[in-house]
Structure formats: structure tokens, C-alpha cells
Design a protein around this motif. Structure first.
Motif, PDB file in Angstrom:
ATOM      1  N   GLU A 187    -111.331  88.361   5.201  1.00  0.00           N
ATOM      2  CA  GLU A 187    -110.130  88.362   5.838  1.00  0.00           C
ATOM      3  C   GLU A 187    -109.113  89.246   5.058  1.00  0.00           C
ATOM      4  OE1 GLU A 187    -107.118  88.211   8.418  1.00  0.00           O
ATOM      5  OE2 GLU A 187    -109.111  87.448   8.801  1.00  0.00           O
ATOM      6  N   LEU A 188    -109.188  88.938   3.719  1.00  0.00           N
ATOM      7  CA  LEU A 188    -108.282  89.584   2.814  1.00  0.00           C
ATOM      8  C   LEU A 188    -108.387  91.264   2.834  1.00  0.00           C
ATOM      9  CD1 LEU A 188    -108.065  87.483  -0.451  1.00  0.00           C
ATOM     10  CD2 LEU A 188    -106.283  87.782   1.355  1.00  0.00           C
ATOM     11  N   VAL A 189    -109.645  91.724   2.988  1.00  0.00           N
ATOM     12  CA  VAL A 189    -110.272  93.098   2.994  1.00  0.00           C
ATOM     13  C   VAL A 189    -109.728  93.643   4.499  1.00  0.00           C
ATOM     14  CG1 VAL A 189    -112.178  94.635   3.250  1.00  0.00           C
ATOM     15  CG2 VAL A 189    -112.287  92.862   1.499  1.00  0.00           C
TER      16      VAL A 189
ATOM     17  N   GLY B 227    -117.731  89.023  -5.791  1.00  0.00           N
ATOM     18  CA  GLY B 227    -117.938  88.322  -7.180  1.00  0.00           C
ATOM     19  C   GLY B 227    -117.125  88.799  -8.163  1.00  0.00           C
ATOM     20  N   PRO B 228    -117.184  90.244  -8.448  1.00  0.00           N
ATOM     21  CA  PRO B 228    -116.399  90.735  -9.418  1.00  0.00           C
ATOM     22  C   PRO B 228    -114.835  90.601  -9.449  1.00  0.00           C
ATOM     23  CG  PRO B 228    -118.188  92.166  -8.905  1.00  0.00           C
ATOM     24  CD  PRO B 228    -118.167  91.198  -7.810  1.00  0.00           C
ATOM     25  N   THR B 229    -114.359  90.782  -8.026  1.00  0.00           N
ATOM     26  CA  THR B 229    -113.006  90.437  -7.816  1.00  0.00           C
ATOM     27  C   THR B 229    -112.640  89.148  -8.228  1.00  0.00           C
ATOM     28  OG1 THR B 229    -113.231  92.155  -6.193  1.00  0.00           O
ATOM     29  CG2 THR B 229    -111.275  90.730  -6.303  1.00  0.00           C
ATOM     30  N   LEU B 230    -113.475  88.125  -7.648  1.00  0.00           N
ATOM     31  CA  LEU B 230    -112.941  86.680  -7.962  1.00  0.00           C
ATOM     32  C   LEU B 230    -112.892  86.325  -9.714  1.00  0.00           C
ATOM     33  CD1 LEU B 230    -114.500  84.861  -4.933  1.00  0.00           C
ATOM     34  CD2 LEU B 230    -112.097  85.655  -5.269  1.00  0.00           C
ATOM     35  N   ARG B 231    -113.987  86.916 -10.312  1.00  0.00           N
ATOM     36  CA  ARG B 231    -114.192  86.736 -11.573  1.00  0.00           C
ATOM     37  C   ARG B 231    -113.147  87.194 -12.360  1.00  0.00           C
ATOM     38  NH1 ARG B 231    -119.521  87.454 -10.175  1.00  0.00           N
ATOM     39  NH2 ARG B 231    -119.768  89.815 -10.880  1.00  0.00           N
ATOM     40  N   MET B 232    -112.418  88.319 -12.288  1.00  0.00           N
ATOM     41  CA  MET B 232    -111.376  89.168 -12.778  1.00  0.00           C
ATOM     42  C   MET B 232    -110.200  88.378 -12.358  1.00  0.00           C
ATOM     43  SD  MET B 232    -111.127  93.023 -11.258  1.00  0.00           S
ATOM     44  CE  MET B 232    -109.559  93.348 -12.477  1.00  0.00           C
ATOM     45  N   CYS B 233    -109.935  87.920 -11.523  1.00  0.00           N
ATOM     46  CA  CYS B 233    -108.530  87.578 -11.112  1.00  0.00           C
ATOM     47  C   CYS B 233    -108.511  85.871 -11.313  1.00  0.00           C
ATOM     48  CB  CYS B 233    -108.486  87.607  -9.457  1.00  0.00           C
ATOM     49  SG  CYS B 233    -108.334  89.266  -9.061  1.00  0.00           S
TER      50      CYS B 233
ATOM     51  N   ARG C 227    -104.771  83.473  -6.338  1.00  0.00           N
ATOM     52  CA  ARG C 227    -104.968  84.233  -5.189  1.00  0.00           C
ATOM     53  C   ARG C 227    -104.068  85.470  -4.971  1.00  0.00           C
ATOM     54  NH1 ARG C 227    -106.914  83.233   0.088  1.00  0.00           N
ATOM     55  NH2 ARG C 227    -105.584  84.166   1.747  1.00  0.00           N
ATOM     56  N   GLU C 228    -103.042  85.215  -5.332  1.00  0.00           N
ATOM     57  CA  GLU C 228    -102.152  86.585  -5.335  1.00  0.00           C
ATOM     58  C   GLU C 228    -102.958  87.672  -6.014  1.00  0.00           C
ATOM     59  OE1 GLU C 228    -100.962  83.541  -6.165  1.00  0.00           O
ATOM     60  OE2 GLU C 228    -100.257  83.239  -4.179  1.00  0.00           O
ATOM     61  N   ASP C 229    -103.525  87.428  -7.220  1.00  0.00           N
ATOM     62  CA  ASP C 229    -104.175  88.529  -8.054  1.00  0.00           C
ATOM     63  C   ASP C 229    -105.296  89.154  -6.897  1.00  0.00           C
ATOM     64  OD1 ASP C 229    -102.262  88.158 -10.248  1.00  0.00           O
ATOM     65  OD2 ASP C 229    -104.261  86.949 -11.174  1.00  0.00           O
ATOM     66  N   VAL C 230    -105.928  88.362  -6.499  1.00  0.00           N
ATOM     67  CA  VAL C 230    -106.979  88.706  -5.425  1.00  0.00           C
ATOM     68  C   VAL C 230    -106.444  89.567  -4.258  1.00  0.00           C
ATOM     69  CG1 VAL C 230    -108.950  88.048  -3.734  1.00  0.00           C
ATOM     70  CG2 VAL C 230    -108.522  86.917  -6.243  1.00  0.00           C
ATOM     71  N   VAL C 231    -105.392  89.087  -3.747  1.00  0.00           N
ATOM     72  CA  VAL C 231    -104.803  89.805  -2.795  1.00  0.00           C
ATOM     73  C   VAL C 231    -104.576  91.337  -3.269  1.00  0.00           C
ATOM     74  CG1 VAL C 231    -102.701  90.158  -1.136  1.00  0.00           C
ATOM     75  CG2 VAL C 231    -103.835  87.921  -1.385  1.00  0.00           C
ATOM     76  N   GLU C 232    -103.951  91.455  -4.558  1.00  0.00           N
ATOM     77  CA  GLU C 232    -103.479  92.580  -5.012  1.00  0.00           C
ATOM     78  C   GLU C 232    -104.636  93.400  -5.385  1.00  0.00           C
ATOM     79  OE1 GLU C 232    -100.770  94.266  -8.994  1.00  0.00           O
ATOM     80  OE2 GLU C 232    -100.767  92.268  -8.170  1.00  0.00           O
TER      81      GLU C 232
END
Length: 116
Positions: free
Chosen positions: A11-13, A75-81, A84-89
Motif C-alpha cells: 500500500e505504501l508503494v 526487507g531491506p527497507t524495514l531493516r534500515m528504517c 513507519r514515517e521513515d518507511v513512508v519516506e
């Protein structure tokens, strides 16, 4: 690691794609966007990947080919953030980065524009 279901991440994508200006999305041609959990083992921190022929490289020979493929990796996105706001950005940056490759913009220029 931050927890987020695949559906939430997809959904974020989709939301990041919706924020691309319509004048640009109208120019996108023969490209599909996918979400995968993990990239290839040889590049485990890869956030996104563009595979295809950029619009700037297409010529008369370009017909009847499979769509270009943009893959965004959860996976890599969630590991670096951390949030949730970081993931959105980060998801939005990654989506824009990969779409830019479809338009023929290279990594050096994207880094200069802040989409590295």
C-alpha cells in the motif's frame, strides 16, 4: 527490525506511485511495478531495482518486448528504517529513484538530486 505486513508495504508503494505527477506517469511506457520481500543474496541491502530499457534508449527496434520491471524490496527497507514515517519516506524515494531510471536518469544524477 520494524514490523509491517507485505500488504501494508504494498500500500505504501501504491501511495508513492500515486504521488508521481500525472504528467510523468502519462509518459511511462511498458513498465510494471512489483514488491518483493528480499533482493538477491549478492546485494542484500538493495532497496529497489529497475530492469529494462530506459525510454531514452528505445528506438525503432523496441516493439513486442516484455514490460520493464521495477521491484521494491520490503526487507531491506524495514531493516534500515526506525519508524513507519521513515518507511513512508524511504519507499517514496526508492520508487522515484527507480522510475527515474525508466526515464534514463543515472545514479550519479539521482544522488545529486537527493534520490540516492
Amino acid at each position: 527490525m520494524l514490523e509491517m505486513t507485505r500488504e501494508e508495504f504494498e500500500e505504501l508503494v501504491a501511495e508513492a506511485l500515486d504521488r508521481i505527477p500525472p504528467e510523468l506517469t502519462r509518459l511511462m511506457d511498458n513498465v510494471a511495478v512489483f514488491v518483493e520481500d528480499e533482493p538477491a543474496a549478492d546485494d542484500p541491502e538493495l532497496l529497489g531495482l529497475y530492469e529494462g530499457t530506459p525510454l531514452t534508449d528505445r528506438g525503432e527496434w523496441y516493439a513486442g518486448v516484455l514490460p520493464d520491471r521495477i521491484t521494491i524490496y520490503r526487507g531491506p527497507t524495514l531493516r534500515m528504517c526506525e519508524t513507519r514515517e521513515d518507511v513512508v519516506e524511504e519507499t517514496e524515494i526508492t520508487v522515484v529513484h527507480e522510475i527515474a531510471h525508466h526515464f534514463g536518469i543515472d545514479d550519479e544524477r539521482l544522488h545529486a538530486l537527493g534520490y540516492g
